[in-house]
Scaffold this active site. Sequence first.
Site, PDB file in Angstrom:
ATOM      1  N   GLY A 245       0.826  -1.207   0.000  1.00  0.00           N
ATOM      2  CA  GLY A 245       0.000   0.000   0.000  1.00  0.00           C
ATOM      3  C   GLY A 245       0.855   1.249   0.000  1.00  0.00           C
ATOM      4  O   GLY A 245       1.983   1.248  -0.492  1.00  0.00           O
ATOM      5  N   SER A 246       0.327   2.302   0.575  1.00  0.00           N
ATOM      6  CA  SER A 246       1.021   3.597   0.548  1.00  0.00           C
ATOM      7  C   SER A 246       2.199   3.610   1.518  1.00  0.00           C
ATOM      8  O   SER A 246       2.218   2.877   2.511  1.00  0.00           O
ATOM      9  CB  SER A 246       0.050   4.723   0.915  1.00  0.00           C
ATOM     10  OG  SER A 246      -0.278   4.654   2.294  1.00  0.00           O
ATOM     11  N   VAL A 249       1.047   4.640   5.207  1.00  0.00           N
ATOM     12  CA  VAL A 249       0.474   3.568   6.028  1.00  0.00           C
ATOM     13  C   VAL A 249       1.523   2.493   6.293  1.00  0.00           C
ATOM     14  O   VAL A 249       1.589   1.927   7.387  1.00  0.00           O
ATOM     15  CB  VAL A 249      -0.784   2.975   5.363  1.00  0.00           C
ATOM     16  CG1 VAL A 249      -1.359   1.832   6.203  1.00  0.00           C
ATOM     17  CG2 VAL A 249      -1.842   4.052   5.156  1.00  0.00           C
ATOM     18  N   GLY A 250       2.379   2.233   5.307  1.00  0.00           N
ATOM     19  CA  GLY A 250       3.431   1.237   5.471  1.00  0.00           C
ATOM     20  C   GLY A 250       4.370   1.572   6.616  1.00  0.00           C
ATOM     21  O   GLY A 250       4.798   0.691   7.371  1.00  0.00           O
ATOM     22  N   GLU A 267       5.742  -3.454   0.573  1.00  0.00           N
ATOM     23  CA  GLU A 267       5.804  -3.140  -0.858  1.00  0.00           C
ATOM     24  C   GLU A 267       5.007  -1.852  -1.022  1.00  0.00           C
ATOM     25  O   GLU A 267       3.780  -1.864  -0.973  1.00  0.00           O
ATOM     26  CB  GLU A 267       5.219  -4.299  -1.677  1.00  0.00           C
ATOM     27  CG  GLU A 267       5.842  -4.447  -3.060  1.00  0.00           C
ATOM     28  CD  GLU A 267       5.142  -3.591  -4.086  1.00  0.00           C
ATOM     29  OE1 GLU A 267       5.835  -3.002  -4.922  1.00  0.00           O
ATOM     30  OE2 GLU A 267       3.911  -3.506  -4.049  1.00  0.00           O
ATOM     31  N   CYS A 301       2.415   0.222  -8.627  1.00  0.00           N
ATOM     32  CA  CYS A 301       3.598   0.772  -7.953  1.00  0.00           C
ATOM     33  C   CYS A 301       4.793   0.763  -8.902  1.00  0.00           C
ATOM     34  O   CYS A 301       5.764   1.487  -8.681  1.00  0.00           O
ATOM     35  CB  CYS A 301       3.897   0.001  -6.675  1.00  0.00           C
ATOM     36  SG  CYS A 301       3.782  -1.770  -6.856  1.00  0.00           S
TER      37      CYS A 301
END
Length: 442
Positions: A245-246, A249-250, A267, A301
Site C-alpha cells: 500500500g502507501s 500507512v506502510g 511493498e 507501484c
Amino acid sequence: MASFAREEHQFLAELGLAPRNPGSFACGAWGGSGPVVATTNPTNNEVIAEVVEASVDDYEKGMSACFDAARTWMAVPAPKRGEIVRQIGDALRAKLHHLGRLLSLEMGKILPEGIGEVQEIIDMCDYAVGLSRQLNGSIIPSERPNHMMMEVWNPLGVVGVITAFNFPCAVLGWNACIALVCGNCVVWKGAPTTPLITIAMTKIVASVFEKNNLPSAIFTAFCGGAEIGQAIALDTRIPLVSFTGSTKVGQMVQQQVSARFGKCLLELSGNNAIIVMDDADIPLAVRSVLFAAVGTAGQRCTTCRRLLLHESIYQTFLDQLVEVYKQVRIGDPMEKGTLLGPLHTTASKESFLKGIQTIRSQGGKILLGGSSIESEGNFVQPTIVEISPDAPVVREELFGPVLYAMKFQTLKEAIEINNSVPQGLSSSIFTRKPDAIFKWIG
C-alpha cells in the site's frame, strides 16, 4: 437467494457471490458483525453488491482459531502442503475467467490484465509446489572434533497479509502460496474497496482445505478497514506481516510490527523512470513506455512516472509518443479493445485533477491530456507533461496515468535524475550499448 439486478453481474453467482455477502471468514465459517458497505463499479459508480464487514470481535475469534490451526498445519509434511497448494492452483484455473471478470468489474483494470492477475496466482501456486520439496537446510562443519551443525528452517506459525486495491488478489498469491508451503497459516485482510474479490478468492481456497479434511481456519480472511489492519499489525501471534500500500500507512505498520519485534515485508510507493538513450530502438521504446505509463490506468507501484530522454531524440520520441497516446481507447474495461479503464475511485479522480493543478503551478507544460472525461465513471485522460526534474511534484507519487518527460545530455546525468527521488522500486533503460547497460546496472 436474491439475484443481481444487472444482467452483466449474473456471472458473480458462479463465484458464490450474492447481492449481500458476509465478509468475515473465521473459524471456517462465513459471518460478519461489522458495518454494511457497498462495493461499486468504477466504470459507472453503480453498486455491484453489499458486504457485511468483519468487526474486531470477528477478527479475535477468527485469529484465535487460525493460531490454533497452525499446530496442525505445521505438522503436515512440506510436500503434502505443496499438494494442497497445487489443488488451490487447479481450483483457480477452473474459475480463471470468472475471477478475471470480477477483477475488471470491481477494480477497473482492463479484462486481459484482470485475467493475467489471476494467472499470476496460479503461476505462484506452481512455483510454490516445487519449492515444497526444496525447503532445505545446511550441514555446517564445526570447530569441535566429531561434531557438525545442522540448520533447519521451521514455520513461523501465522503470516498476516494486507493487500491493496490495485492488485487485489495477485499480492495475496505472492505471499500466501509461499507462506502455506512453508507451514504457516495465513490471515488475509483484502482492500476495503475490493471486498468481492477477497470473498471469491477465499471461497475457492477454503473449499480446497475442506475437501482435504483440514481446518479451514488455516486460511482466514477479513473484509474491513483500518481497524482490522491495525489489529493484524499489533497482534503478537503474527510473527510476520506483509503489507502492500502507501508509504504513509506502510511506515505505521512497520513501526507497530517492529515495536513488538515482529518481521515486516513492505511493498510501497514507486516513482519509476525509463531512460531512453540516443541509440535506442525508438518504436520499441515508445510501445513499452505506453504500456508502462498507461497500463492499469497508472495505478501500479511499478508504473513509469518519469521518462528521461536524450536531448538528441527528445522531440522525435515525444512526437511519436503523443501520436500513440491519441490512439488509446478509453472505456469499459470489460469491453474488447479497451486499453485504459477508469481510476478505481472518485477520490482517485479528484486526486488526479488536484495533481494536474499542482503540476501547472510548478511550471509543468501539459502536452496531452490533463483533465477528466465527462461520464458517470472515474475516467481521466492519459497525460504527458513536460517538466523540470527539479519540480517538487516530480518527487511525489501521483497514482494515475501521468507521465513526466525530461531531457538529459549524458548517461551520468540520466542516472542522477533517476536516483533523485525518495522512492525506488523499478527502472529501465533503452540502449544498444553494452557499456551503457552495465554502467546503468552498476
